[in-house]
Design a protein around this motif. Structure first.
Motif, PDB file in Angstrom:
ATOM      1  N   ARG A 246      -1.164-123.322  25.106  1.00 22.15           N
ATOM      2  CA  ARG A 246      -1.724-123.626  23.794  1.00 22.15           C
ATOM      3  C   ARG A 246      -2.650-122.534  23.286  1.00 22.15           C
ATOM      4  NH1 ARG A 246      -2.891-129.872  24.812  1.00 22.15           N
ATOM      5  NH2 ARG A 246      -3.013-128.917  26.860  1.00 22.15           N
ATOM      6  N   SER A 247      -3.310-121.824  24.236  1.00 23.90           N
ATOM      7  CA  SER A 247      -4.231-120.781  23.773  1.00 23.90           C
ATOM      8  C   SER A 247      -3.627-119.381  23.934  1.00 23.90           C
ATOM      9  CB  SER A 247      -5.535-120.876  24.559  1.00 23.90           C
ATOM     10  OG  SER A 247      -5.233-120.757  25.935  1.00 23.90           O
ATOM     11  N   ALA A 248      -2.308-119.329  24.176  1.00 21.02           N
ATOM     12  CA  ALA A 248      -1.685-118.014  24.398  1.00 21.02           C
ATOM     13  C   ALA A 248      -1.678-117.183  23.107  1.00 21.02           C
ATOM     14  CB  ALA A 248      -0.268-118.186  24.915  1.00 21.02           C
ATOM     15  N   ARG A 249      -1.565-115.883  23.298  1.00 21.64           N
ATOM     16  CA  ARG A 249      -1.564-114.948  22.181  1.00 21.64           C
ATOM     17  C   ARG A 249      -0.224-115.046  21.434  1.00 21.64           C
ATOM     18  NH1 ARG A 249       0.183-109.609  22.783  1.00 21.64           N
ATOM     19  NH2 ARG A 249       0.455-110.075  24.983  1.00 21.64           N
ATOM     20  N   THR A 264      15.645-119.158   8.632  1.00 21.51           N
ATOM     21  CA  THR A 264      14.989-119.831   9.750  1.00 21.51           C
ATOM     22  C   THR A 264      13.821-118.987  10.215  1.00 21.51           C
ATOM     23  OG1 THR A 264      17.117-120.699  10.489  1.00 21.51           O
ATOM     24  CG2 THR A 264      15.343-120.713  12.100  1.00 21.51           C
ATOM     25  N   SER A 265      12.721-119.653  10.517  1.00 22.09           N
ATOM     26  CA  SER A 265      11.540-118.953  10.961  1.00 22.09           C
ATOM     27  C   SER A 265      11.148-119.465  12.351  1.00 22.09           C
ATOM     28  CB  SER A 265      10.430-119.225   9.930  1.00 22.09           C
ATOM     29  OG  SER A 265       9.201-118.833  10.458  1.00 22.09           O
ATOM     30  N   ILE A 266      10.927-118.556  13.272  1.00 18.12           N
ATOM     31  CA  ILE A 266      10.552-118.953  14.638  1.00 18.12           C
ATOM     32  C   ILE A 266       9.387-118.100  15.109  1.00 18.12           C
ATOM     33  CG2 ILE A 266      11.293-119.104  17.050  1.00 18.12           C
ATOM     34  CD1 ILE A 266      14.132-119.464  16.097  1.00 18.12           C
ATOM     35  N   SER A 267       8.297-118.757  15.484  1.00 21.04           N
ATOM     36  CA  SER A 267       7.162-118.018  16.027  1.00 21.04           C
ATOM     37  C   SER A 267       7.286-117.969  17.547  1.00 21.04           C
ATOM     38  CB  SER A 267       5.853-118.698  15.635  1.00 21.04           C
ATOM     39  OG  SER A 267       5.710-119.873  16.400  1.00 21.04           O
ATOM     40  N   LEU A 268       6.669-116.947  18.130  1.00 16.78           N
ATOM     41  CA  LEU A 268       6.827-116.754  19.568  1.00 16.78           C
ATOM     42  C   LEU A 268       5.510-116.270  20.150  1.00 16.78           C
ATOM     43  CD1 LEU A 268       9.017-116.768  21.807  1.00 16.78           C
ATOM     44  CD2 LEU A 268       9.453-114.372  21.248  1.00 16.78           C
ATOM     45  N   GLN A 269       5.101-116.920  21.265  1.00 13.07           N
ATOM     46  CA  GLN A 269       3.866-116.510  21.929  1.00 13.07           C
ATOM     47  C   GLN A 269       4.171-115.690  23.169  1.00 13.07           C
ATOM     48  OE1 GLN A 269       2.107-120.362  22.551  1.00 13.07           O
ATOM     49  NE2 GLN A 269       0.813-120.104  20.754  1.00 13.07           N
ATOM     50  N   ALA A 270       3.183-114.940  23.599  1.00 12.98           N
ATOM     51  CA  ALA A 270       3.339-114.168  24.837  1.00 12.98           C
ATOM     52  C   ALA A 270       3.592-115.148  25.978  1.00 12.98           C
ATOM     53  CB  ALA A 270       2.077-113.364  25.114  1.00 12.98           C
ATOM     54  N   VAL A 423      14.357-114.977  37.761  1.00 11.90           N
ATOM     55  CA  VAL A 423      14.077-113.734  37.033  1.00 11.90           C
ATOM     56  C   VAL A 423      13.493-114.049  35.653  1.00 11.90           C
ATOM     57  CG1 VAL A 423      15.183-111.758  35.885  1.00 11.90           C
ATOM     58  CG2 VAL A 423      15.800-112.334  38.248  1.00 11.90           C
ATOM     59  N   ILE A 424      14.109-114.999  34.957  1.00 10.48           N
ATOM     60  CA  ILE A 424      13.662-115.349  33.602  1.00 10.48           C
ATOM     61  C   ILE A 424      12.241-115.916  33.634  1.00 10.48           C
ATOM     62  CG2 ILE A 424      14.106-116.915  31.658  1.00 10.48           C
ATOM     63  CD1 ILE A 424      17.142-116.640  32.392  1.00 10.48           C
ATOM     64  N   ASP A 425      11.981-116.793  34.596  1.00 10.48           N
ATOM     65  CA  ASP A 425      10.651-117.389  34.741  1.00 10.48           C
ATOM     66  C   ASP A 425       9.617-116.296  35.035  1.00 10.48           C
ATOM     67  OD1 ASP A 425       8.843-119.716  35.145  1.00 10.48           O
ATOM     68  OD2 ASP A 425       8.800-118.954  37.210  1.00 10.48           O
ATOM     69  N   ASP A 426      10.004-115.365  35.902  1.00 12.29           N
ATOM     70  CA  ASP A 426       9.113-114.266  36.274  1.00 12.29           C
ATOM     71  C   ASP A 426       8.785-113.391  35.055  1.00 12.29           C
ATOM     72  OD1 ASP A 426       7.796-112.422  38.147  1.00 12.29           O
ATOM     73  OD2 ASP A 426       9.490-111.101  37.665  1.00 12.29           O
ATOM     74  N   LEU A 427       9.781-113.120  34.226  1.00 13.03           N
ATOM     75  CA  LEU A 427       9.552-112.283  33.045  1.00 13.03           C
ATOM     76  C   LEU A 427       8.568-112.948  32.094  1.00 13.03           C
ATOM     77  CD1 LEU A 427      13.203-111.065  32.403  1.00 13.03           C
ATOM     78  CD2 LEU A 427      11.272-109.706  33.262  1.00 13.03           C
ATOM     79  N   SER A 428       8.683-114.258  31.955  1.00 12.74           N
ATOM     80  CA  SER A 428       7.758-114.950  31.059  1.00 12.74           C
ATOM     81  C   SER A 428       6.347-114.890  31.640  1.00 12.74           C
ATOM     82  CB  SER A 428       8.203-116.394  30.828  1.00 12.74           C
ATOM     83  OG  SER A 428       7.824-117.212  31.908  1.00 12.74           O
ATOM     84  N   ASN A 429       6.232-114.996  32.963  1.00 15.91           N
ATOM     85  CA  ASN A 429       4.908-114.908  33.582  1.00 15.91           C
ATOM     86  C   ASN A 429       4.280-113.540  33.397  1.00 15.91           C
ATOM     87  OD1 ASN A 429       4.904-117.542  34.448  1.00 15.91           O
ATOM     88  ND2 ASN A 429       5.942-117.058  36.371  1.00 15.91           N
ATOM     89  N   ARG A 430       5.112-112.524  33.162  1.00 18.12           N
ATOM     90  CA  ARG A 430       4.568-111.188  32.913  1.00 18.12           C
ATOM     91  C   ARG A 430       4.209-110.988  31.439  1.00 18.12           C
ATOM     92  NH1 ARG A 430       6.276-107.321  37.004  1.00 18.12           N
ATOM     93  NH2 ARG A 430       7.183-108.491  38.703  1.00 18.12           N
ATOM     94  N   GLY A 431       4.374-112.049  30.644  1.00 14.67           N
ATOM     95  CA  GLY A 431       3.891-111.975  29.271  1.00 14.67           C
ATOM     96  C   GLY A 431       4.940-111.678  28.214  1.00 14.67           C
TER      97      GLY A 431
END
Ligand SMILES: Nc1ncnc2c1ncn2[C@@H]1O[C@H](COP(=O)(O)OP(=O)(O)O)[C@@H](O)[C@H]1O
Ligand SMILES: [Mg+2]
Length: 483
Positions: A246-249, A264-270, A423-431
């Motif tokens: 919730r507080s991610a950049r 279509t508009s999609i926002s994306l957080q780190a 791999v995908i989970d790891d990439l998200s953890n790297r921001g």
């Protein structure tokens, strides 16, 4: 007596069990819908009927007689014709030549061919010149030509594998009109679809498959969309522990449009994984190629993206759904493939810096646990899952902020799939921010921080965890609208 009876059908592909003891009956003159999640075994079951796949076990009776089709030609001789999910037309031939492909005499009488083609095209209400090249037609027109071709073969059983995926609403109506006529002439139809409103509109009965097994068969008058959805779901989901974001950049916002996908508009957080769900034709499948500048219009934080080059400059990179044609050069080695995306950075004064290239490749091989860990191996010799890791490595070599993953586990076996999820989970953890477009609901349920469901060209629902499997499938198949 049933026209077709299949008993105990089983089929394996290596370690994948595509069918397991499936029974299926088709009555004369009925429209029988076959539904189930992606990978449930629908296409494989019907390919057995059409002579494309030989079953490992099981038997089949046609009009009471034991049959076994060793080829498509043999199935066709027995009145079984199938229109495949993957279109099978020859682009460089004309409409007429495609209609009679495989049935052309050595000396073709083109005038007769043209006139018979016109009759057939009229049956599917297509106003096309029989001499037109197939290459220039829309997907919907090609699909209707496939159906006309099936009609030309005068079958007793017509199998349609997800025929409306690429059709517009008008073309779909036209197809249903044709199916009603076909049915009235006594032909039985097997109709594979992900759209429950269509199933209720045209089918007499429905059979649900899940993980290669038959869950049940119902008369449509005696069932509901809810019940069918309940029968479809139930595969086990391995959910990744996702941190609170919730507080991610905020990384940014995509604004995209590419018909049939509306603005279509999609926002994306780190660190966020946004799952995109929806049947083919919903617009979902257009989103990622559009965001990467391949077609339609796209903006990222108000910067227009008109080409993949501009996307990469903005830190956005696509892992395409069709890795053999778009993602990889199969003849080249792992190292050469990974380097392709970053040649400019690795080259200095026109020379490859061999040391840097090797170092970079080693880093990716390790991080993605590529097997075998050999940079010089031609990509062609790797398994599907490991080829996909090379595509991801190639994408990551551009050092992106946003990774667009399009059907990342299509054609990947179960074991390698779990590795790709890590791999995908790891990439998200790297921001990294990830958009994950998938027709595999279990994949979306396991990895997403939120799921956007597309229908008729737009996002109709946003779902947040904890996800309810049944609810997701109900939204995707349109069962919600029917309830
Ligand atoms: N030719 C093939 N080689 C290897 N695996 C296959 C092949 N065809 C299908 N499969 C696998 O068998 C399973 C069932 O596939 P399919 O019948 O296409 O499912 P559906 O049509 O319901 O989506 C899937 O796991 C799929 O990956
Ligand atoms: Mg299929």
């Amino acid at each position: 007596m049933a026209l077709l009876t299949m008993t105990g059908m089983s089929k394996r592909f290596g370690s994948v069990v595509a069918l397991q003891g499936v029974d299926f009956t088709l009555e004369a003159g009925e429209v029988h819908a076959l539904v189930g999640e992606n990978g449930a075994g629908k296409s494989t079951l019907m390919k057995v009927v059409a002579g494309v796949q030989a079953p490992d076990e099981g038997s089949m009776k046609l009009a009471g007689e034991e049959v076994r089709f060793a080829s498509v030609t043999e199935a066709q001789a027995n009145g079984v014709v199938m229109v495949y999910q993957e279109l099978a037309l020859v682009p460089s031939l004309s409409v007429a030549e495609n209609l009679f492909l495989g049935k052309l005499p050595r000396l073709v009488d083109y005038r007769a061919l043209r006139s018979r083609s016109r009759d057939l095209l009229a049956q599917v209400e297509l106003k096309l010149d029989p001499d037109a090249e197939v290459a220039g037609l829309s997907i919907g027109e090609k699909q209707l030509i496939e159906i006309a071709r099936a009609l030309a073969r005068e079958g007793r059983i017509l199998v349609l594998d997800e025929p409306t995926a690429a059709l517009s609403a008008t073309e779909t109506d036209r197809l249903f009109g044709i199916m009603a006529k076909v049915k009235a002439s006594g032909v039985s139809v097997v109709y594979i679809s992900h759209r429950l409103e269509e199933v209720f509109r045209i089918a007499d009965r429905v059979t649900v498959l899940r993980d290669g097994e038959r869950v049940g068969t119902r008369t449509l008058a005696d069932t509901s969309a809810d019940e069918i959805v309940q029968m479809m779901v139930g595969r086990s989901v391995r959910r990744y522990e996702r941190p609170d974001r919730r507080s991610a950049r905020e990384l940014g916002r995509f604004e995209v449009a590419s018909a049939p996908l509306r603005a279509t508009s999609i926002s994306l957080q780190a660190g966020e994984i946004v799952g995109l769900a929806g049947v083919i034709g919903s617009g979902r499948e257009r989103l990622l190629p559009t965001a990467f500048g391949l077609h339609g219009s796209a903006r990222w934080n108000d910067t227009p993206i008109r080409s993949p080059r501009e996307a990469i400059r903005e830190g956005i990179v696509l892992v395409p759904s069709d890795r053999s044609t778009q993602g990889l050069v199969l003849e080249l080695s792992v190292q050469e493939n990974v380097s392709l995306a970053t040649l400019a950075r690795l080259q200095r004064y026109g020379f490859m810096q061999a040391g840097r290239e090797r170092e970079q490749t080693h880093r990716w091989i390790e991080r993605l646990s590529l097997r075998p860990p050999e940079p010089r191996k031609p990509v062609r010799e790797l398994s599907g899952g490991n080829q996909q890791k090379v595509v991801i490595a190639k994408a990551l070599a551009t050092e992106p902020k946003v990774l667009l993953l399009d059907e990342p586990t299509r054609g990947v076996d179960v074991g390698a799939r779990a590795e790709l999820y890590d791999v995908i989970d790891d990439l998200s953890n790297r921001g990294l921010g990830l958009l994950l477009s998938s027709s595999d609901t279990v994949e979306l349920l396991g990895l997403s921080d939120r799921i956007l469901v597309f229908r008729e060209g737009r996002v109709t629902t946003e779902l947040l965890p904890p996800f309810d499997y049944e609810e997701v499938v109900a939204h995707v198949t349109g069962a919600h609208q029917l309830a």
